[in-house]
Structure formats: structure tokens, C-alpha cells
Design a protein around this motif. Sequence first.
Motif, PDB file in Angstrom:
ATOM      1  N   TYR A  15       0.851  -1.190   0.000  1.00 54.75           N
ATOM      2  CA  TYR A  15       0.000   0.000   0.000  1.00 54.75           C
ATOM      3  C   TYR A  15       0.888   1.241   0.000  1.00 54.75           C
ATOM      4  CZ  TYR A  15      -3.971  -3.005   1.059  1.00 54.75           C
ATOM      5  OH  TYR A  15      -4.941  -3.972   0.985  1.00 54.75           O
ATOM      6  N   GLY A  16       0.379   2.323  -0.560  1.00 51.30           N
ATOM      7  CA  GLY A  16       1.142   3.566  -0.654  1.00 51.30           C
ATOM      8  C   GLY A  16       1.657   4.059   0.687  1.00 51.30           C
ATOM      9  N   THR A  17       0.900   3.829   1.742  1.00 45.90           N
ATOM     10  CA  THR A  17       1.305   4.286   3.067  1.00 45.90           C
ATOM     11  C   THR A  17       1.987   3.190   3.879  1.00 45.90           C
ATOM     12  OG1 THR A  17      -0.864   3.696   3.947  1.00 45.90           O
ATOM     13  CG2 THR A  17      -0.576   5.966   3.176  1.00 45.90           C
ATOM     14  N   GLY A  18       2.113   2.007   3.300  1.00 47.54           N
ATOM     15  CA  GLY A  18       2.669   0.862   4.035  1.00 47.54           C
ATOM     16  C   GLY A  18       4.175   0.911   4.152  1.00 47.54           C
ATOM     17  N   LYS A  19       4.664   0.370   5.253  1.00 46.57           N
ATOM     18  CA  LYS A  19       6.108   0.297   5.471  1.00 46.57           C
ATOM     19  C   LYS A  19       6.677  -1.031   4.988  1.00 46.57           C
ATOM     20  CE  LYS A  19       6.394   3.398   9.377  1.00 46.57           C
ATOM     21  NZ  LYS A  19       5.618   4.238   9.757  1.00 46.57           N
ATOM     22  N   ILE A  61      -7.694   0.675  -5.801  1.00 49.60           N
ATOM     23  CA  ILE A  61      -6.742   0.903  -4.714  1.00 49.60           C
ATOM     24  C   ILE A  61      -5.350   0.822  -5.313  1.00 49.60           C
ATOM     25  CG2 ILE A  61      -5.821   0.033  -2.531  1.00 49.60           C
ATOM     26  CD1 ILE A  61      -8.618  -1.141  -1.966  1.00 49.60           C
ATOM     27  N   HIS A  62      -4.567   1.857  -5.085  1.00 57.26           N
ATOM     28  CA  HIS A  62      -3.253   1.940  -5.722  1.00 57.26           C
ATOM     29  C   HIS A  62      -2.134   1.718  -4.709  1.00 57.26           C
ATOM     30  CE1 HIS A  62      -5.416   3.387  -9.191  1.00 57.26           C
ATOM     31  NE2 HIS A  62      -6.016   4.261  -8.407  1.00 57.26           N
ATOM     32  N   GLY A  63      -1.028   1.290  -5.218  1.00 54.26           N
ATOM     33  CA  GLY A  63       0.169   1.038  -4.419  1.00 54.26           C
ATOM     34  C   GLY A  63       1.215   0.436  -5.338  1.00 54.26           C
TER      35      GLY A  63
END
Length: 175
Positions: A15-19, A61-63
Amino acid sequence: MSLPILSVKELSFQYGTGKAPALKEISFDMQPGEFICITGASGAGKTTLALTISGVIPHLIHGQLSGTVLFRGKPMTELALSDIARSLGIVLQDPESQLFNLTVYEEVTFGLQNLKVPPDQVRARAEEALKAVGMFEYRDQSSAALSGGQKQRVAIARGLALGSQLLILDEPTSE
């Protein structure tokens, strides 16, 4: 052996905000008529996998996505989401989030009507699907009045009525 209905190769997604990646190098094939159960702890990526093989990721959902998902030999990334929705159904972890019509019957017939299926076929397909999931007797009930498990069965009936070639059930035993 025939062409897999679903082929997942080296699938990874972050995910775009995932680490860290939610999925890392997942691979499997699914043949027509086959059932596959994927289990794991909460947070293991089961929902992300369901969203990816249903086309929600990357269409909505983007990433960072790598690897391939083929549905009937065609890359999901090259299929329009509307085409995917005609062939593949998904029942989300919270089926209530997918229900928006007043009655059970309207829930099951909504997609068929949008696809301009003739009314006699709409009725027959909806009744057959509702019977298959044990919800025929509830067809005139309010969708809002159903239990979580009943809502889940209505969402499954909708996929069956549409003739989905593949049904993806996220957390199918939760309700």
C-alpha cells in the motif's frame, strides 16, 4: 490440464502508506471447479489478496504492485473493472457494506437488471440463487433486518445469480 481460471505469479503488493509489503511473492493456479482456502492470522494479507485477484487492486486501490494475476489467461491489469465484475464476484469481510437495496430479492436482481437480462430470466436466476444459499424464504425481507450470516448468503446469491465464473469470499466463516 486445462487453462487455469486464475493464475497468480510472484504477486507482491505494498500500500502507498505501508512500510512493508502486504503481499510478497504469492504464486498459485486455480483450475475451473476447484476450491481454494487461504488461511492466516489477522493482518497476514488475505483481504489484500482477495482485493488483488478481484481487480479492486490496482483498479481502485493503488500502491506498488508487481507480479501477475491472470483471469482466464488475461492480465487483470488489462481488463476493465466492468468486465471483471461480469465474470468474477467478491463477498467482502463485512457483507453489509455491499448491500444497499431494500429487500433481499432486490439485492440479488440489481446486477441482473443493470445488465439488461430479460425479466423472466432475472426472476428465475434470482430464485435459483436464493434457493441455493437457503435464503428463498427471505426474498421479501428487508436486507437491513438480516443477520450477518444471512447478509453474507445474500451477497453469495448475487454472485451466483450473475453467473460469476469465480467467487472470492473474504472471511467466509466470520458470519
